[in-house]
Every structure is written in structure tokens, then in C-alpha cells.
Scaffold this active site. Structure first.
Site, short mmCIF file in Angstrom:
data_model
loop_
_atom_site.label_atom_id
_atom_site.label_comp_id
_atom_site.label_asym_id
_atom_site.label_seq_id
_atom_site.Cartn_x
_atom_site.Cartn_y
_atom_site.Cartn_z
N SER A 13 0.97 -6.86 0.58
CA SER A 13 0.32 -6.19 1.71
C SER A 13 0.45 -4.67 1.55
CB SER A 13 0.96 -6.63 3.03
OG SER A 13 2.30 -6.15 3.09
N HIS A 14 -0.32 -3.94 2.35
CA HIS A 14 -0.33 -2.48 2.27
C HIS A 14 1.06 -1.91 2.49
CE1 HIS A 14 -1.60 1.68 2.91
NE2 HIS A 14 -0.83 1.67 3.98
#
Length: 1281
Positions: A888-889
Site C-alpha cells: 500500500s502507499h
């Protein structure tokens, strides 16, 4: 097996009557079913029984022995109209009948005589005659199981009756008489010796518990109304476009078959105008009436409000719809001007050429809004409540507190008025009832009322709840919560018996003074649910040999104090005193009296609910008419026995089995829905209590035992939950892991852990759903009624604790550490490995502090992390219970910034950490996870650098417009597009043919600026320029305003023409019509606007990137509607091992993987030296998959992506032209999870693609791709940071 006889009769107008007579398994009843086919209106069965030797009609003996007939209306069931009769008199030889047309008052006979259906009792019950000796042997077995007690004659008779019921149930399950004989053919004494005594089986193998839970699916959506804050329907939008959106005070839509009916109410110059539209074709007629004083009325409309093409017929108006169709749309409309007549509602049905269209067997009904009152929903703290209702409840509370009769009468009136206001109406009533039930409100004040009057008022209220349950399925969840708070009520002598029977108790036991006389006066004055508790307290007092502490202990446990007893209008101030020789009589009489009290005041009491359900006067009728099996009756009898025996282990299973048998009738009740509902509520309540007891002895170190218990609890949750698709998926998946259990198996533990993780997400989401739904009304009404703050604050929490998910959550949390131990997971998952030292700060959501700058090194514990956030400056570690994808970011950001980031699975560990808020802690990473110590930073290697490590700004180079609005992939250069587009061009030219690259075009750098400078966007450009000035001064609120301004831009005609031409020339999935263009243009603007999303702006500021220099190209790609989406990191980001490829994969589109959707993706690692042997690290717990039809996606492609020292990838948005559909994922049969060979083949191919691309670039790569039909597509690649 049941034997049936069938017949059919051909009637007029193409109708057909089919009759079926079936012998029931109990051996002494016959069911006669009448199915009327091809019927367009309601008929009535006019019938009587024919006895042997007599041709006269008789009413069945259970009703009367007199000559005569009964009339039973046919009830709509599917496409047929149905009547079901149950006959229990073997002397009946036939049923004769005629049919009555209820609408036209005509009769239908067979030729010149009656219709006749023969009842051949001997043939029908040939398979159900149970020999007497077989019943006696079963009765002996029952007696033996009970330990051969000394039975009275009555007890022997009960054993005989129970034996008969057991054998009848065996026959109902398909066991033949011969098999029953064979199993009982051995001598009784031998059977007794060889048959072990019945024991409690705590370790029943879990794989034996499996039901087709998909049949229990319940999906209900609230009707579309203006006040409900939901998306409008296409027909409603069309109607508003036609008549104008201004002054609309009500909007409602109905969906029946393939038809839609939309209703709008407008205030036009003080007149009430109602518009009714439908998408039906051909001549269509509205058959309608109005309501003047109450919504349930049907009155003939007055002549002055009749629209054109109307006529009055039989107490109603019929109006022809006017065709408003065009080339694009087909619909019909009626405009009714009610002027200022003050009507409160309208009811209608529709004639569509050859048949009537109604609302699932009822009239369509619309409650009209008063044009002079504010009756809509009002925002309170950002939520929506039905303000007028809560205001009126508060205003009328003084009247309601006079007595429960007043309260329930007011509740009935208000519910009738608000029931069509969406969920807000029923929620307001439920909140009010719960404040009453929890004694926050006064029940009686200076008013004498008879118990009969309270019972009748309660009966009216619960009858209305029953009506809402039947007519508005989307309200069922709230109706169920409400009915669990109140009693059943009743007409006639039900309430009066409370008055009469207390006198019997006093007379029989010589207790006409003291506390009993005070209670008697209180009962006569104003009986309430407190009386149930008082009676139970008296019983416990007598049973304990008159120990007064037992009396007070029972009262206290149920919230009744001495002060409350003394506060009644007829106070109870004395303690009970009885003669010791009255013990047996008191126990007998108080036990019977308790049943009377519960019958009125305790709708959720199990024994009362079962007795009401099985009562001879009603029970057989409800079984027959609702199609319930005799198995339910046996289960309910078992439940009552097990409750008395306090056998929680067996009871929980029988309770759920009973609910399963009850469920089909509860979903579509034919009669007595209220009794069905009260019974199910009581079964669920008893299950919760039994499960709490079962937890005491549940052995969590024995997985088979826990697996079985969770199976039962999940089934119970499925039956209790509305919109339960995801709970059903979890249950099916739990069946799967239960069946595949292997002791100490790591793979099994990983799969089971994934199911538990998803279940925890579902339960948490249910809690949030309740808080959003209920708490705003509780806050508002509680303050208006001056309820204490604590009672308001914990309102929804108490609702959740009383629900089916609370105990399940406890079991899941206690089982989770056992699974982690088997899977060698520990209590931490390290996502970004880095030692850290800092001051501990706790926050609810990471996003709430993402723009904050901490002045000293800080360790943040965030209760919620989605995966899209930025990590604040000064933060050295983020710890969370949220399950976050490794790719994920926020995970990538943490690793790039060398920030410790970890998920904690153990709530106790997290709770202990939170208690140290404000103190200094040290975090050290080792092979088992995190080692946390407090306050002493003696380790020299622990990092002290806590402010952003970027010492100078990374300046992204501005780009110029290339004069073309759209370019093909062959034209991509680094001066025109970002690295995403350039990498696509690179890959198309070099990857092997088995790796596919989707077709692409792009809007190059400068296109946004060029479009903004167009004359059509002059005002927008000026607005954005002014907003940017405020933003640069630090006003972050202007970010949203700039985004909204970008969305107002108009497209230059040249841009539109170039894009459509390029997409068509590249043969991409694009229609080019007006609708497609509008969706495309909006998607492009959303990508451009994402430059000003808060996360991107904060990120630029943190790393000193010049935000104004950011240019946004847009990569336009064909959407690959794949089976799976994946992200590859060719250098394991968790361990940093360059010899391992790390991959995460999800079902559907990749947005659930990169977009912060709840749950975890499936992940695996592959050694580059052995690509054919992938190792699964985690199994999936993602709740949904995203799926799209063939379309195009517009991807952000900025000039600050993949710069040295800064990664802009993931900061900006990518938007699909056609909105993707969210689909609840069912992993129970998912090939990716259950098929090991398929899994290995697919994972190996994905890993090989990653290895190939890394080799082409010569450095580690971050790759996104799709799998469709086994083919690998790569949609983008960039250097792994």
C-alpha cells in the site's frame, strides 16, 4: 414419505385450479392445498367438510360442529394464489367448495354443482401408521435415558406422547416404518444394556455442521427518497428533468418485476402537485384513492382534483397515463393537482394492459408531506435524523409518562405517520422505546389504567410493527430491534388475567396483606415489565426457603432498587413474608402467574414465545399456513428441555437448528408474522445467554471444538443479519477450513487466520453501521428527554452488545492467538523494518494527523490506517491494529523513509502500549517481530533522525504543451509524458509475446493548462488563480475548492475530437457517444484535480517539491477486465532480500490492492532461482472485488513520479470511465485458494513475468498487472523504491 393425491379444474378466463391432498407425518392430519393459476385478482374459497353418510356442509370440528361454511381468501404466493387447509378429523371424507370473485361479487361452480376434493385418509396415511409396540419401546427408551425415575401416570403419558412425536419426526425425515422396526427389534432389556446413557458431546467434529447458507441471503435496500440521501433512480431523474427539480418536497420510487414507478411531490404556488411516472409500455391506468385523516384510508378523490382522462369507479378513481416517450427514453406520466385539500396520503395500484401491478401483494402507498411543516431530515453533527419526529416525541413525553397505555398509543400514532420516512422514522421510535425499556423514562405517573388497556395498546403497536415488517423489508432490522424491547400485548382477556390471577395467588396462599397487597394494588393501577422481575424475585425467594437476600439479589440484577419500588404510584415498601407451609402452592401459582405476565410484557421470553407459538388454538394453524415442518415442533420441545437442564453445549446447536427451520417462514410469512418474529427474537436471545455460559468451558486449545462452536455462531449471525451477504461468505469459508482441519498445520492456520481476519472486519463494520444509523438519533432525543449523559453515550454500544456479533467477537479474539501460534505469526507483522525511539502518541485515525509536524521523535499508535495516508513529519514509527497491504502507499512511504511500520494482532499488547501514552519507548526489530521497551535508549543503533531527511527541495522540471491534445504510444517521450507512459512504450517494444501490454494513448503535459486557458474556461481559471493565492498562504481548505473548480471546466472541441479519434483508431473499448464522452471528460478532470488532493500537497511540502511545477499527463489505457490483479516487487520489500520476488494478488481490479480497501491481499514470495515453487505468506481477507465492463481508465502520470529522492507514484488518482461494480468476494470455492496446482501455475507465471521485466530494466521493479483467462497483462512498471 408423505403420500399425495392431486387433481385439477379448468376454469373461466384461462384460469386453472390445482388441488393437492397430502397426509402429514404426524399420522392424524391432512393438508389440502388449492393453487389458483393464471389469476389476475383475488378470489375467495367458500368451503365446507363432507362427513360420511351426510351430504350437508359442516365447519371442521376444530372450529365448530355446526352445519355451515367458511370463507378463506386466496393469498398471493409467487405466480399463484394459494389456500392451505389442515384437516385433523378422520371422519371428513371430502371438501366441497365454490369460488367467489371478491371484486365482482360473482360465484364460480363446477357446471351446475359444487367442486369436490376427496380425502382418502387410509391411502394418505398408509405410510404413517405407527404400531403401538413401536411407540411403547421408544417411550421406554426415553424413560431409560432419564435414569428410570419413579413416574406418575401423567409423566408416563408424557413419555408416550414424546415417543410418538420422535417417531413422527423420523418418518418426516424419510425413515421408513420397516427401518424403525429393524432398529427396535432387539429385546428392550438388551437395548437398555447395549445403549449407553446419553452424554454431552463437547467435541463434535465440525465438518458435520454444514448448511446451504446461500439460501439465507437477505438483501434489502431502502426505497429511493429525497430525504434518505441516496442516489436517485434514472426514472426519477427523468421525471425531475421533465417537471423541474425546484420545490420538490418528496421523492419515492418502487421497483416491481422489471417496472419502476417514481413519485414526486412538489409545492407549486402553495398547491400540492403529485407526479406519478412509470416505465411501463402500452395503455396503463392508475387506480387510486386518497387519505384524509390517516394514511391507511382509501377515499374516493373529489371531482375538483381529478386529472384529465379520469373516471370514478367503485369508490376509486381510474386515470390513464400520458405517454411522454422520446427516442432516448420511454415513460408515462400523470399529474395530479391536490391544490390545498390537505390530503395526508394516496394509495394506488396500476393496470398494465392485461394484469394488475401492486406492491408485492399490497397497495402502493405514499404519505404526502405537509406543505407547511419542516418534516424532512435535518443535519445534526454531520448526520441525518428525522427531526420532526424526535421533536414531537420530546413534546409528548409528558403525556406518555402518564402510563404505558398512553406511551404505546402515542408510539402507534407516530409510527403510522413516520413509517414511510425511511429508516429515520423507525429508528426514532426504536430509540424512544429503548430509553423507556432501560428505565430512563417514567412508566407511570398519577394515572390508573387497567392491565387490559395496556395490553391492548401494546397489541396495536406490535401489530403495526408487524405490518411494517411485512410491507417494508428494508426496515426489518430496526423493527426487530424495536420488538425485542417491548411485550407481545393482546386483546380480550390477555391483559385482564393479570388483574384476576393475582387475586387467585393471594387467595390460595393466604397472603392478602403486606408486600403482596402492595403489589396487587400496583398491578391493578399500572402493570409493567417490572412485574415480571418482581414475580421472578418472589419465586427465587420461595425456592431458596424464604431467604430474603435471594429476593433482593434478583431485583438488583435486573435494575430494580428499593427506591424504584417505592416510586410507583402504588408503592411497594414492604418485604415479602409467607408461611413456610405455603411453599409448594406459591411456587405453583407464581410460576403460572409469571407466564401470564410474560405473555403480555415479555415478547422475547423464550418459554412464553414457544407456548404461544405451539398453543393448540394457534400453533397448528401457523405451522400449516407457513409451511413449517414438524421438525421445528420437536426442536422447540428439545430447547425447552435443555433450557431446564442448563445444558449449554447442546442447547446452542438446537437453538440455531430451530431458527433454521423457522427462517423460511420468517422471510415470507403467510400468517401470524408477529408470533414468528417474537419466537425468533426469543431463540436468538436465549442463544446469546447460552453462548456466554458455553464460553466458560470452551477449550481454545482444541481447534475442532472451537471450529464447531464458531460454525454455530456464524449460522446464528447469518439468520440475525439483514444484508448478510458477507456474513454468508464468511460462513461458507469457515465450513471450508473446518473440513480441512489438520492439527499443527501451518498452511491450514494461515487460511483460517484469513477467514477470522475478514470476519473481524465484518463485525467492526457492523458496529460502525449501527453507530452511523442509531447514535445521532440517540444523541438528539436523549438530550431532549434529559437522559443522563452516560446513558446517551453508551446507547448504541449497548445495542451492539445485545446483538449476535458481540459474543462471536469475543470468541474470535480469544481464538486468534491460538491460530497465530500454530502459524508461527507472533503478535506483530512488520511491514517496514526499522528500529525507533520516540514519545508515544495515540490517535484514532492516521489521516487526522498526516499534515501535522511533530517537534520531537514520535511513535504513533493509530487505531485506523487505510493505506492511503502520508506519515507525518517527526514520526519514527506507526503501530496499528489495521490490516494493511505490504504494498500500500503508506507501507511504501514508511520503507522509503526508514520509518518503523507494523500491525499488532494482539489487543492486549496494544492496550498495554496505549497506557504508556506520553512516555518514551524504544522499538527494536528482531526475527520474531517487535521488542518494545520503555524510556531507556541505551542502544546506540536506535535512530534519532526524526525530521524529514530531505535537506533540500527536489525540483521537478516544468513541461511545455506539445500542441497535440492526444498522442499515441508511439509518440511517447519523457518531454511529453511521465514515466508511466514511457515505461509502457518501453515494455511494448521488448517483453516476450506471452506477456501482454494494454493499448494506450495519452493526454501529454500541458494539456490541462492549455484547456484551462481556453475562452470557455476563463471564469474557472480566474477562480483557481485566486484560490491558489489563499492556499499558498496556508489555507488548506482551499484544496477542496480548487478540485471542485477543476471539475467545472469545459472541454475545448479540439480536445474532444482528438481523443475520440485516437481511441477509435487504436480500437479501444470506447463508443464515442455523448454519454461516453461526458464520463470520459469527467474522469480526465478528476485526474487533473487530484494534483490538489491533500495527501499529494502535503507530500510535496514535506519534501520541498515545488507543487506549482507539477505537471499532469493522463495515460489512457484499455481496462483489462481480468480475473485477478497483482503487484510485484522484484526485491522483497519486507526483508530486503534481492533474491526473492514478493507479490500481492486480489480478485478483480487492482484498485482494491492499491486503493486502501479493507482486508489483506493474498501474498507470496518466489525465489528467483526457483520460480516454480512459490510460498504463500498470507491468504486473502479482502471483503470485495471490483469489476468493470470493457472500458478505459485514465491514469495520472505526473512529472514528479520516480524522481531520485522522491516518489510521486500513488499520490494522484486514476479513474475508470465506467464506475466499477463492488462484488462481495466468496473465497470458499475460489480456485486461487482451494486449488493448489492452479495456485502454483499462476504464481509461477506471475513471478516469471516479474523476473523478465527486472532483467529488461536491470534493476528492481514495482510492477502492476492483471490475469485474464490465464494470460498475464502488465499495465505499468517503475523502479522499485
Amino acid at each position: 414419505m408423505a403420500t399425495s393425491k392431486s387433481n385439477s379444474f379448468q376454469l373461466i378466463e384461462g384460469m386453472e385450479l390445482q388441488t393437492t391432498v397430502t397426509g402429514l407425518p404426524n399420522g392424524n392430519s391432512v393438508r389440502a392445498e388449492f393453487h389458483l393459476k393464471n389469476c389476475t385478482r383475488t378470489w375467495i374459497l367458500h368451503w365446507g367438510c363432507i362427513y360420511q353418510g351426510n351430504n350437508n356442509w359442516f365447519v371442521p370440528s376444530e372450529h365448530s360442529t355446526k352445519q355451515g361454511a367458511l370463507q378463506t381468501p386466496f393469498v398471493k404466493s409467487g405466480n399463484d394464489y394459494v389456500v392451505i387447509l389442515e384437516l385433523r378429523d378422520p371422519k371428513v371424507r371430502a371438501v366441497e367448495f365454490v369460488l367467489k370473485d371478491g371484486n365482482r361479487n360473482r360465484w364460480l361452480k363446477q357446471h351446475t354443482g359444487n367442486f369436490r376434493v376427496e380425502i382418502p385418509w387410509n391411502e394418505l396415511h398408509a405410510h404413517h401408521r405407527i404400531p403401538k409396540h413401536l411407540i411403547e419401546r421408544r417411550a421406554y427408551t426415553i424413560w431409560d435415558r432419564k435414569g428410570r425415575p419413579q413416574n406418575s401416570a401423567r409423566e408416563q403419558q408424557m413419555d408416550y406422547e414424546n415417543a410418538l412425536r420422535e417417531l413422527q419426526a423420523d418418518l418426516a425425515r424419510g425413515i421408513s416404518i420397516d427401518n424403525l422396526q429393524a432398529n427396535s427389534s432387539i429385546p428392550v432389556e438388551k437395548a437398555v444394556i447395549s445403549e449407553p446413557k446419553q452424554t454431552m458431546n463437547l467435541h463434535q467434529p465440525s465438518h458435520r455442521r454444514k448448511h446451504d447458507v446461500q439460501k439465507w441471503l437477505q438483501k434489502y435496500a431502502e426505497p429511493i427518497t429525497k430525504n434518505a440521501k441516496v442516489n436517485s433512480s434514472a426514472l426519477a431523474d427523468l421525471l425531475k428533468k421533465s417537471v423541474g427539480e425546484e420545490d420538490v418536497v418528496l421523492q419515492k420510487s418502487f421497483h416491481v418485476r422489471n417496472y419502476e414507478i417514481a413519485v414526486l411531490q412538489k409545492n407549486v404556488n402553495g398547491d400540492c402537485r403529485l407526479y406519478v411516472a412509470t416505465n411501463m409500455a402500452g395503455p396503463t391506468v392508475l387506480h387510486w384513492g386518497v387519505a384524509k385523516s390517516s394514511p391507511g384510508e382509501w377515499l374516493t378523490p373529489p371531482p375538483d382534483v381529478l386529472p384529465e382522462k379520469s373516471k370514478i369507479v367503485h369508490g376509486a378513481c381510474q386515470t390513464y397515463f400520458i405517454d411522454m416517450s422520446s427516442r432516448e427514453h420511454t415513460y408515462q406520466l400523470i399529474d395530479i393537482n391536490f391544490k390545498r385539500s390537505g390530503f395526508v396520503g394516496i394509495q394506488f395500484v396500476i393496470w398494465s394492459g392485461s394484469y394488475w401491478v401492486n406492491n408485492n401483494g399490497a397497495n402502493f402507498a405514499v404519505n404526502l408531506k405537509s406543505l407547511y411543516s419542516n418534516s424532512g431530515k435535518l443535519g445534526v453533527d454531520g448526520k441525518y435524523i428525522l427531526k420532526w419526529l424526535l421533536d414531537e416525541i420530546a413534546e409528548r413525553e409528558k403525556e406518555a409518562e402518564r402510563s404505558l397505555m398512553h406511551r404505546f398509543n402515542i408510539a402507534t400514532e407516530l409510527t403510522e405517520r413516520c413509517k414511510d420516512e425511511g429508516e429515520g422514522g423507525c429508528i426514532g421510535i426504536m430509540v424512544w422505546m429503548k430509553f423507556m425499556a432501560t428505565r430512563h423514562l417514567t412508566w407511570n405517573k398519577n394515572y390508573n389504567v387497567k392491565p387490559r388497556e395496556i395490553s391492548e395498546a401494546l397489541e396495536k403497536f406490535t401489530n403495526l410493527m408487524e405490518k411494517i415488517y411485512l410491507q417494508q423489508p428494508y426496515q426489518r432490522e430496526i423493527v426487530r430491534l424495536t420488538m425485542a424491547l417491548v411485550g407481545r400485548g393482546g386483546q380480550g382477556d390477555v391483559g385482564q388475567r393479570i388483574r384476576d390471577e393475582i387475586l387467585v395467588v393471594q387467595r390460595n396462599n393466604h397472603c392478602k396483606s403486606g408486600m403482596m397487597e402492595e403489589w396487587h394494588q400496583k398491578l391493578h393501577n399500572n402493570s409493567s415489565a417490572d412485574d415480571v422481575i418482581i414475580c421472578e424475585a418472589l419465586l427465587n425467594y420461595v425456592r431458596s426457603d424464604f431467604r430474603i437476600d435471594s429476593y433482593w439479589k434478583t431485583l438488583k440484577a435486573n435494575g430494580i432498587t428499593k427506591e424504584r419500588l417505592a416510586s410507583y404510584d402504588r408503592p411497594i415498601v414492604s418485604e415479602p413474608r409467607f408461611k413456610s407451609d405455603a411453599k409448594e402452592g406459591l411456587i405453583r401459582d407464581l410460576t403460572m402467574y409469571l407466564k401470564t405476565l410474560k405473555a403480555v410484557h415479555s415478547g422475547a421470553d423464550l418459554e412464553s414465545a414457544i407456548d404461544t407459538f405451539l398453543s393448540p388454538s394457534k400453533g397448528q394453524n401457523v405451522f400449516a399456513l407457513n409451511g413449517l415442518s414438524p421438525k421445528l415442533q420437536d426442536l422447540l420441545s428439545s430447547v425447552k428441555r435443555l433450557v431446564r437442564e442448563e445444558n449449554a453445549a447442546l442447547l446452542i446447536e438446537k437453538l440455531v437448528d430451530a431458527r433454521i427451520e423457522l427462517h423460511p417462514a420468517l422471510r415470507a410469512p403467510r400468517t401470524r408474522a408477529k408470533d414468528l418474529l417474537f419466537l425468533d427474537i426469543a431463540l436468538e436471545s436465549c442463544f446469546r445467554t447460552a453462548m456466554e455460559k458455553r464460553l466458560i468451558s470452551l477449550n481454545f486449545s482444541s481447534p475442532p471444538e472451537v471450529l464447531f462452536v464458531i460454525c454455530v455462531m456464524l449460522e446464528n449471525l447469518c439468520l440475525s443479519t439483514f444484508n448478510n451477504e458477507e456474513v454468508i461468505c464468511c460462513t461458507k469459508d469457515w465450513y471450508r477450513v473446518s473440513e480441512t482441519y489438520k492439527a499443527h498445520d501451518i498452511e491450514w492456520a494461515l487460511q483460517t487466520k484469513a477467514v477470522l481476519d475478514r470476519l473481524q472486519l465484518v463485525l467492526a463494520d457492523r458496529c460502525q453501521h449501527y453507530f452511523r444509523l442509531i447514535q445521532p438519533s440517540a444523541n438528539y432525543l436523549g438530550q431532549m428527554l434529559r437522559v443522563d449523559k452516560h446513558g446517551i453515550d453508551v446507547f448504541t454500544e449497548e445495542v451492539i452488545r445485545a446483538g449476535p456479533g458481540a459474543v462471536l467477537s469475543t470468541v474470535v479474539n480469544r481464538f486468534d492467538p491460538c491460530l497465530r501460534k500454530i502459524a508461527n505469526l507472533g503478535c506483530w507483522q512488520v511491514i517496514s523494518s526499522a528500529d525507533a525511539y520516540g514519545f508515544l502518541v495515540c490517535v484514532n485515525e492516521l489521516i487526522s494527523v498526516q499534515s501535522k509536524v511533530y517537534s520531537k521523535p514520535t511513535v504513533v499508535i493509530a487505531s485506523k490506517v487505510t493505506g492511503d495516508e502520508e506519515i507525518p513529519d517527526g514520526v519514527v514509527a506507526v503501530l496499528t491494529p489495521s490490516m494493511i497491504d505490504v504494498l500500500s502507499h503508506v507501507s511504501i512511504r514508511a520503507r522509503n523513509s526508514k520509518i518503523c511500520f507494523a500491525t499488532c494482532f494482539d489487543q492486549n499488547v496494544l492496550r498495554n502500549l496505549k497506557s504508556k501514552e506520553g512516555r518514551e519507548i524504544s522499538i527494536h526489530i528482531n526475527s520474531t517481530g517487535l521488542v518494545i521497551s520503555g524510556g531507556n535508549n541505551s542502544d546506540g543503533h536506535v535512530r534519532h533522525i526524526y525530521i524529514s531527511s530531505v535537506s533540500r527541495g527536489v525540483i521537478s522540471k516544468r513541461r511545455k504543451f506539445c500542441s497535440n491534445y492526444v498522442i499515441s504510444s508511439k509518440e511517447f517521450t519523457s518531454e511529453m509524458v511521465g514515466s508511466k507512459s514511457c515505461n509502457i512504450k518501453f515494455l511494448r517494444e521488448r517483453v516476450p509475446s506471452w506477456i501482454k501490454i494494454p493499448t494506450s494513448v495519452a493526454l501529454p503535459f500541458g494539456t490541462f493548462e492549455c484547456a484551462l486557458s481556453d475562452d470557455t474556461n476563463k471564469d474557472v481559471a480566474y477562480k483557481i488563480s485566486a484560490l491558489k493565492v489563499s492556499l499558498n498562504r496556508g489555507d488548506m481548505s482551499k484544496l477542496k475548492a480548487i478540485q471542485e473548480a477543476v471539475l467545472q471546466m469545459s472541454a475545448p472541441m479540439a480536445l474532444r475530437n482528438e481523443l475520440i479519434h485516437k481511441l477509435r483508431s487504436e480500437r479501444m473499448s470506447y463508443h464515442g457517444d455523448e454519454s461516453s464522452w461526458n464520463r470520459s471528460w469527467m474522469a480526465i478532470k478528476k485526474v487533473w484535480a487530484s494534483k490538489w488532493n491533500e495527501r499529494a500537497y502535503v507530500s510535496c511540502k514535506k519534501t520541498r517539491v515545488d507543487h506549482d511545477a507539477v505537471c499532469m499527463a493522463v495515460l489512457v489505457q484499455e481496462v483489462i477486465c481480468g480475473d485477478y490483479a497483482f503487484v510485484i516487487h522484484t526485491n522483497n520489500p519486507v526483508t530486503g532480500d534481492p533474491s526473492e520476488i514478493y507479490t500481492e494478488i486480489v480478485k478483480g481490479l487492482g484498485e482494491t490492492l492499491v486503493g486502501g480497501y479493507p482486508g489483506r491481499a493474498m501474498s507470496f514470495i518466489t525465489k528467483k532461482t526457483n520460480l516454480k515453487s512459490p510460498t504463500v505468506i498470507t491468504y486473502p481477507s479482502k471483503r470485495i472485488g471490483l469489476y468493470s465492463k470493457p472500458s478505459v481508465i485514465f491514469r495520472s502520470d505526473s512529472n514528479n513520479e520516480d524522481l531520485e529522492g522522491y516518489a510521486g507514484a500513488g499520490l494522484y488518482d486514476s479513474v475508470i470511465m465506467d464506475e466499477a461494480e463492488e462484488v462481495v468476494v466468496d473465497y470458499s470455492r475460489e480456485q486461487l485458494v482451494v486449488d493448489k496446482a492452479f495456485q502454483v501455475r499462476l504464481f509461477s507465471a506471475i513471478s516469471e513475468a516479474g523476473n523478465v521485466i527486472e532483467t529488461l530494466y536491470g534493476c528492481p521493479q514495482d510492477i502492476e498487472g492483471v490475469v485474464k483467462g490465464g494470460i498475464i497483462y502488465v499495465v505499468q512498471a517503475r523502479p522499485q523504491l
